[in-house]
Design a protein around this motif. Sequence first.
Motif, PDB file in Angstrom:
ATOM      1  N   THR A 245       0.848  -1.187   0.000  1.00  0.00           N
ATOM      2  CA  THR A 245       0.000   0.000   0.000  1.00  0.00           C
ATOM      3  C   THR A 245       0.887   1.241   0.000  1.00  0.00           C
ATOM      4  O   THR A 245       2.013   1.232   0.543  1.00  0.00           O
ATOM      5  CB  THR A 245      -0.929   0.008   1.218  1.00  0.00           C
ATOM      6  N   ASP A 246       0.418   2.320  -0.640  1.00  0.00           N
ATOM      7  CA  ASP A 246       1.150   3.582  -0.671  1.00  0.00           C
ATOM      8  C   ASP A 246       0.733   4.436   0.525  1.00  0.00           C
ATOM      9  O   ASP A 246      -0.467   4.609   0.789  1.00  0.00           O
ATOM     10  CB  ASP A 246       0.864   4.339  -1.966  1.00  0.00           C
ATOM     11  N   VAL A 247       1.738   4.951   1.235  1.00  0.00           N
ATOM     12  CA  VAL A 247       1.497   5.809   2.402  1.00  0.00           C
ATOM     13  C   VAL A 247       1.857   7.239   2.019  1.00  0.00           C
ATOM     14  O   VAL A 247       2.988   7.513   1.593  1.00  0.00           O
ATOM     15  CB  VAL A 247       2.332   5.351   3.614  1.00  0.00           C
ATOM     16  N   ALA A 248       0.895   8.160   2.136  1.00  0.00           N
ATOM     17  CA  ALA A 248       1.143   9.572   1.790  1.00  0.00           C
ATOM     18  C   ALA A 248       1.998  10.221   2.886  1.00  0.00           C
ATOM     19  O   ALA A 248       1.687  10.118   4.081  1.00  0.00           O
ATOM     20  CB  ALA A 248      -0.180  10.307   1.634  1.00  0.00           C
ATOM     21  N   ILE A 249       3.088  10.842   2.491  1.00  0.00           N
ATOM     22  CA  ILE A 249       3.996  11.497   3.440  1.00  0.00           C
ATOM     23  C   ILE A 249       4.315  12.904   2.949  1.00  0.00           C
ATOM     24  O   ILE A 249       4.186  13.215   1.760  1.00  0.00           O
ATOM     25  CB  ILE A 249       5.308  10.703   3.620  1.00  0.00           C
ATOM     26  N   ASP A 250       4.713  13.749   3.894  1.00  0.00           N
ATOM     27  CA  ASP A 250       5.211  15.097   3.588  1.00  0.00           C
ATOM     28  C   ASP A 250       6.683  15.110   3.975  1.00  0.00           C
ATOM     29  O   ASP A 250       7.040  15.381   5.126  1.00  0.00           O
ATOM     30  CB  ASP A 250       4.417  16.149   4.359  1.00  0.00           C
ATOM     31  N   LEU A 251       7.537  14.759   2.988  1.00  0.00           N
ATOM     32  CA  LEU A 251       8.956  14.590   3.300  1.00  0.00           C
ATOM     33  C   LEU A 251       9.604  15.903   3.714  1.00  0.00           C
ATOM     34  O   LEU A 251      10.513  15.913   4.556  1.00  0.00           O
ATOM     35  CB  LEU A 251       9.686  13.991   2.084  1.00  0.00           C
ATOM     36  N   ASN A 252       9.164  17.008   3.166  1.00  0.00           N
ATOM     37  CA  ASN A 252       9.727  18.317   3.565  1.00  0.00           C
ATOM     38  C   ASN A 252       9.508  18.554   5.057  1.00  0.00           C
ATOM     39  O   ASN A 252      10.427  18.990   5.779  1.00  0.00           O
ATOM     40  CB  ASN A 252       9.085  19.433   2.738  1.00  0.00           C
ATOM     41  N   TYR A 253       8.313  18.279   5.524  1.00  0.00           N
ATOM     42  CA  TYR A 253       8.019  18.483   6.936  1.00  0.00           C
ATOM     43  C   TYR A 253       8.811  17.506   7.802  1.00  0.00           C
ATOM     44  O   TYR A 253       9.307  17.857   8.879  1.00  0.00           O
ATOM     45  CB  TYR A 253       6.516  18.308   7.177  1.00  0.00           C
ATOM     46  N   ILE A 254       8.916  16.241   7.341  1.00  0.00           N
ATOM     47  CA  ILE A 254       9.656  15.241   8.129  1.00  0.00           C
ATOM     48  C   ILE A 254      11.110  15.646   8.293  1.00  0.00           C
ATOM     49  O   ILE A 254      11.697  15.518   9.387  1.00  0.00           O
ATOM     50  CB  ILE A 254       9.539  13.866   7.443  1.00  0.00           C
ATOM     51  N   LEU A 255      11.740  16.139   7.194  1.00  0.00           N
ATOM     52  CA  LEU A 255      13.154  16.532   7.288  1.00  0.00           C
ATOM     53  C   LEU A 255      13.350  17.744   8.174  1.00  0.00           C
ATOM     54  O   LEU A 255      14.400  17.890   8.811  1.00  0.00           O
ATOM     55  CB  LEU A 255      13.699  16.791   5.880  1.00  0.00           C
ATOM     56  N   LYS A 256      12.331  18.604   8.229  1.00  0.00           N
ATOM     57  CA  LYS A 256      12.437  19.787   9.088  1.00  0.00           C
ATOM     58  C   LYS A 256      12.116  19.457  10.538  1.00  0.00           C
ATOM     59  O   LYS A 256      12.593  20.148  11.445  1.00  0.00           O
ATOM     60  CB  LYS A 256      11.491  20.880   8.589  1.00  0.00           C
ATOM     61  N   HIS A 257      11.306  18.407  10.762  1.00  0.00           N
ATOM     62  CA  HIS A 257      10.905  18.057  12.126  1.00  0.00           C
ATOM     63  C   HIS A 257      11.168  16.569  12.365  1.00  0.00           C
ATOM     64  O   HIS A 257      10.229  15.769  12.497  1.00  0.00           O
ATOM     65  CB  HIS A 257       9.426  18.374  12.358  1.00  0.00           C
ATOM     66  N   PRO A 258      12.427  16.149  12.399  1.00  0.00           N
ATOM     67  CA  PRO A 258      12.722  14.736  12.668  1.00  0.00           C
ATOM     68  C   PRO A 258      12.230  14.323  14.055  1.00  0.00           C
ATOM     69  O   PRO A 258      12.318  15.110  15.009  1.00  0.00           O
ATOM     70  CB  PRO A 258      14.243  14.663  12.564  1.00  0.00           C
TER      71      PRO A 258
ATOM     72  N   SER B  58       9.174  13.784  14.798  1.00  0.00           N
ATOM     73  CA  SER B  58       7.783  14.190  14.989  1.00  0.00           C
ATOM     74  C   SER B  58       6.860  13.021  14.672  1.00  0.00           C
ATOM     75  O   SER B  58       7.274  11.940  14.238  1.00  0.00           O
ATOM     76  CB  SER B  58       7.465  15.394  14.096  1.00  0.00           C
ATOM     77  N   ALA B  59       5.547  13.253  14.864  1.00  0.00           N
ATOM     78  CA  ALA B  59       4.563  12.194  14.601  1.00  0.00           C
ATOM     79  C   ALA B  59       4.534  11.825  13.127  1.00  0.00           C
ATOM     80  O   ALA B  59       4.222  10.674  12.768  1.00  0.00           O
ATOM     81  CB  ALA B  59       3.181  12.655  15.063  1.00  0.00           C
ATOM     82  N   ASP B  60       4.844  12.786  12.247  1.00  0.00           N
ATOM     83  CA  ASP B  60       4.853  12.487  10.811  1.00  0.00           C
ATOM     84  C   ASP B  60       6.079  11.682  10.394  1.00  0.00           C
ATOM     85  O   ASP B  60       6.090  11.102   9.294  1.00  0.00           O
ATOM     86  CB  ASP B  60       4.806  13.787  10.000  1.00  0.00           C
TER      87      ASP B  60
END
Length: 805
Positions: A664-677, A679-681
Amino acid sequence: MKRFRALFLLLLCSFSTLLWAQIPSDLSTVKASQISDTELRNYLKQAQLNGLTVAQLGAELTRRGLPSSELQELQLRIQQLDTNAPEAESETGSKSPETSKRTTSKITKPAYESYESIKARSRLFGSELFSTANLSFEPDLRMATPRNYVIGPDDEILLNIYGLNISQQKLKVSPDGTVNVKYAGIINLSGVTVDGATSILKSRLTKYYPALRSGGTKLELSLGNIRSIRVILIGAVNRPGTYTLPSLATLFNALYVSGGPAENGSFRKIELIRNNKVIQQADLYDFLVKGNLSGNLRLEDNDVIRVPFASLLVTLNGEVNRPGIFEVQETESLNDVLQFAGGFKSSAFRNRITGSRFTGFDKRVIDIAGDSLVIFKPKNGDEYLIDSVINRYQNRVIIKGAVFKPGAYALENGMTLKQLIYKAQGLKEDVFTGRALVVRTGRDLTKEYIAVELSPIISGLEEGLILQKEDSIQIASLFDLKDTATVTINGAVRQPGIFRYETNLSLKSLLLKAEGFADNATGKGIEISRRKRDVDVSRSGSDIVELIKVDGNMDLSNSSADLQLKPFDIVTIKEDPYYKKQISVKISGEVLMPAVYTLQSREERLSSIIKRSGGLLYTANTSGAKFIRKKKEVADTSEIRRLFQTVKKDTTGTRFDFLAKNTTDVAIDLNYILKHPGSADDITLEEGDELIIPRINNTVSINGEVFRPVDVMYERGKSMNDYLSDAGGVTQLGKENKAFVIYANGRSAKIRKTLGLFNSYPKIEPGSNIFVPQKPKREGLDLAKAGILVSAFTALITAFAIIRR
């Protein structure tokens, strides 16, 4: 038929004058078989005089409705006219002087014979003689010169004189039957056999070769090139007409070239007419049944072969070696017909034959006793059926179960159960000696069960029951009378599963059967659940199994700590809680070091793996990053089929392959993840996860119900409507207010309503895909639903009127 011939001739003649108005436009009923070979030659000659080719002729015939099968048959017949068709006469009416060389002349069956005609007479006995491609009746042109061969015009005779005198001459027989022999002059040999010609030449040449009288010189005659003869076939043949054949041809050769007798033609009364007299009546059954070729006479010029219609045909079906349709002579019996059919099969019922016969008004059933076949005379149109014997045995008994050779055996007079067991090679070691079961079939086919004690029979005290026809004896095995005992082992073993229980099976023996402990197993805390036979069903919470715990080690050689198992025990081998397998994830695309990485801890997150891979490249499209995870549970296949049935009528072209995927494909916001390692995302990784980071994509795709699906360059600030305009706008079938955007990372967004009035369009990013779905099809008026609606509305009005009162 004359009408069809006239139409065909008129069509050919009108090619040159283009008077197509005189030709019928519909030739769909014309049959190629209605035009003889001689007429076909004349038609072709007229077409050639008008400068028309066969291809042009065929094209016009096709245009006017002539069936392709008939046209193909005509074309094949045209190709065969030069070698196999009847002889063509010259303009003066004389025969063609062509001769056939003995080493080259060949008779073959015309290739244009249709498979339909072969199939139509495939059941007629003897028809395969003329329809089998591998069977060819050709005169033997390489055989020694027949001494009874009758010499005629156009023959070439080789005269060979050898011994004290040597001379060789080729003598050509002139049209008046004479040859010119050196020294002897003109000699008439027409109508003389080869033996007779040898005697004539020897007597005429003796005075020139005196040694012929004493035998010092010998004279020999042989045939060189042979002449052609004309033979006429009439009557019930497939292709009657006049045929040109080599002079060595026989009656069978001529029949073969003409396709043989027709479906209703006689195979047994074929007449050879010479000089207006019937000199031979050939019976092809003599050859088919006995291999007798006495009726295959050599033909002579102007012989006529007449095939009459068959007067007595009967059909034989069923259990004979060669069922089919047979021609019968008046003096022959039904027994003779059976001989033609190859006799009875081994399974045939011979005591009586049934059949049907035409009476002139209707049909009646006939039956013939087996001993009357020799005297019974068939009549035309009779059909006979030879049935098979009934599926019943006169002396069969059957034994099954715990004997070495179970099966059916012959019942002998006074046979007992002990004798039958002896025939079956005795009882097996696992036999249940308590009793055997005999199933006996009565005279009215009812079944009776008889129990027999085996112990006295085994000990020799009794002979057992006297058997009858169709008795079936079932001797049970000890294993047939009880459940197959098993034990089950689960958990951390190399081959978990269910195993057969054997006496004295122990825990460590079962572990050996399961191929030992797995790498993550611990020898401690082994649990064995055992069935209880004294469960207190009246008390709540009572145990239903006995739970046995074994704290041992993984040494399978130590028998001191072993435990004896019982049938149906379930063994559970626990895993080592401090032993964990590696967890692998994959990262690919625009990172410095794409690879498969092993997690350092079970809490490692997505940002940590990106850091371990060397970080992102400058060409990475972080907005389009895709994260893929394996599904933990596989969907039920029946549910998947139901979903496919639901969406199969969808006309938008959307694919539903995701229903069958195990990821299954999981939608992610990689920009936010890299800025907030952390985090819940920032997703915690699992086994089999995969991160795909694509290259920067500066295009936007527009698909679905638009006039021109297209990919266009991304422009900052451009709205969804602008991109739809680039694709030519939405078609009439498209539903614009339901258009949505699929972003590069798998997320999607749709058009929303602001305050319920104004459209709020989703933001377009590089790599986005805009899709316009199709409007749902409106169904017609459903009368049933309309009736319900009217009834409900009427009830509502009535209720309102009552309330108002």
